[in-house]
Design a protein around this motif. Structure first.
Motif, PDB file in Angstrom:
ATOM      1  N   VAL A 157       0.852  -1.196   0.000  1.00  0.00           N
ATOM      2  CA  VAL A 157       0.000   0.000   0.000  1.00  0.00           C
ATOM      3  C   VAL A 157       0.885   1.242   0.000  1.00  0.00           C
ATOM      4  O   VAL A 157       1.832   1.342   0.785  1.00  0.00           O
ATOM      5  N   GLU A 158       0.576   2.175  -0.888  1.00  0.00           N
ATOM      6  CA  GLU A 158       1.266   3.462  -0.908  1.00  0.00           C
ATOM      7  C   GLU A 158       0.285   4.625  -0.864  1.00  0.00           C
ATOM      8  O   GLU A 158       0.683   5.781  -0.986  1.00  0.00           O
ATOM      9  N   PHE A 160      -3.583   6.140   0.907  1.00  0.00           N
ATOM     10  CA  PHE A 160      -4.769   6.012   1.751  1.00  0.00           C
ATOM     11  C   PHE A 160      -5.331   7.397   2.055  1.00  0.00           C
ATOM     12  O   PHE A 160      -4.710   8.432   1.787  1.00  0.00           O
ATOM     13  N   LEU A 169      -7.606   2.264   2.322  1.00  0.00           N
ATOM     14  CA  LEU A 169      -6.298   1.932   1.761  1.00  0.00           C
ATOM     15  C   LEU A 169      -6.469   1.409   0.339  1.00  0.00           C
ATOM     16  O   LEU A 169      -7.366   0.601   0.067  1.00  0.00           O
ATOM     17  N   THR A 171      -4.445  -0.523  -2.694  1.00  0.00           N
ATOM     18  CA  THR A 171      -3.252  -1.335  -2.873  1.00  0.00           C
ATOM     19  C   THR A 171      -2.519  -0.994  -4.172  1.00  0.00           C
ATOM     20  O   THR A 171      -3.112  -0.545  -5.148  1.00  0.00           O
ATOM     21  N   LYS A 172      -1.214  -1.245  -4.124  1.00  0.00           N
ATOM     22  CA  LYS A 172      -0.360  -1.155  -5.304  1.00  0.00           C
ATOM     23  C   LYS A 172      -0.206  -2.585  -5.812  1.00  0.00           C
ATOM     24  O   LYS A 172       0.697  -3.319  -5.411  1.00  0.00           O
ATOM     25  N   THR A 182      -6.794  -1.957  -8.387  1.00  0.00           N
ATOM     26  CA  THR A 182      -6.405  -1.650  -7.006  1.00  0.00           C
ATOM     27  C   THR A 182      -7.519  -2.126  -6.073  1.00  0.00           C
ATOM     28  O   THR A 182      -8.699  -1.932  -6.357  1.00  0.00           O
TER      29      THR A 182
END
Length: 291
Positions: A157-158, A160, A169, A171-172, A182
């Motif tokens: 995760v990058e 949020f 959140l 996701t990557k 995502t």
């Protein structure tokens, strides 16, 4: 039959026409991304930004850096450096902000998808080396192996944001054939240990190399979300907190590629965006204005 002079005039006219067409096409592609400034080398790996009610920008660096929160003016000048107590920067990847200027620091960078110590630091103002900090720990309900198989690399995760007392959140997703998708999870803003709730998925685009989500933000009205990649923005609207994944998505090309990871709303029509240092090119602060 044309002489040399006439031929040269024709060539010159053609070049002028070609240049005019080229410039016209470029103008059509010019987007509203404006560079404000190069950032200090102290922010060479800037990974998250937030604009709070004091009209100051706050920023963090990601893994390999200290547990420092930077306070900047809107021209990108560092005004203050604050060591956040009782924290460690394993891989700080994004900043979110909630009521009363509460900051959330996402220490959930997980490139290898093998971390079992995912956490979010909840930091209350005023920000100083004595500021109040609590910890929100979480795990993913659908992760059974650390790391999972390559096709299931969906737990990094990058990005949020904070919305209605929950943290969302994005996701990557590095799973094979799934990089344009995502997954959205929800975690409460209360400190303690939590199992994230799976909310749903977004299919952002069909170009997997350019669709990995690196930043997220929501406007003060709570009706627009912007997701960031290295060269695009995905603008979300018509959503609610019970089904955040059910939203209209508008893809916006930036016509500029760099390691962009920080994003926040300045107002409903303007975003701040940052990218990391690369080679001799310093990290930068940008402004994007919606048409």
């Amino acid at each position: 039959m044309l002489g040399i002079k006439e031929i040269n005039i024709v060539k010159l006219s053609y070049l002028i026409l070609l240049t005019t067409i080229t410039v016209s096409c470029q103008k059509n592609k010019v987007n509203q991304l404006i560079k404000i400034t190069d950032l200090s080398n102290d922010l060479h790996e800037i990974s998250g930004i937030a604009l709070l009610s004091d009209q100051k920008l706050y920023a963090i660096n990601d893994s390999g850096n200290s547990n420092t929160l930077f306070c900047l003016n809107q021209k990108g000048k560092i005004l203050k450096k604050i060591k956040i107590p009782k924290t460690k920067n394993i891989d700080w990847e994004d900043l979110a902000y909630g009521k009363k200027d509460t900051l959330y620091i996402g220490d959930f960078g997980n490139n290898s998808n093998d971390r079992k110590n995912l956490r979010i630091y909840k930091v209350s103002p005023p920000f100083s080396e004595k500021t109040s900090v609590s910890k929100i720990e979480f795990s993913f309900p659908d992760q059974k192996k650390f790391p999972p198989k390559k096709k299931n690399l969906n737990f990094d995760v990058e990005a949020f944001l904070c919305f209605n007392n929950n943290l969302y959140l994005f996701t990557k997703n590095r799973g094979k054939d799934k990089r344009g998708i995502t997954t959205v999870y929800r975690v409460p803003t209360e400190s303690g240990k939590h199992i994230a709730k799976l909310v749903g998925n977004y299919t952002t685009c069909n170009d997997p190399s350019d669709c990995l989500i690196t930043g997220a933000t929501i406007n003060s009205s709570g009706d627009k979300i912007a997701l960031l990649t290295h060269n695009k923005i995905f603008l979300l609207s018509n959503f609610n907190d019970t089904n955040l994944s059910d939203a209209n998505i508008q893809k916006i090309k930036l016509y500029h590629t760099s390691q962009k990871e920080g994003i926040c709303f300045k107002n409903d029509s303007t975003l701040y965006i940052t990218d990391e240092k690369k080679g001799l090119q310093k990290a930068g602060l940008y402004e994007y204005r919606f048409k």
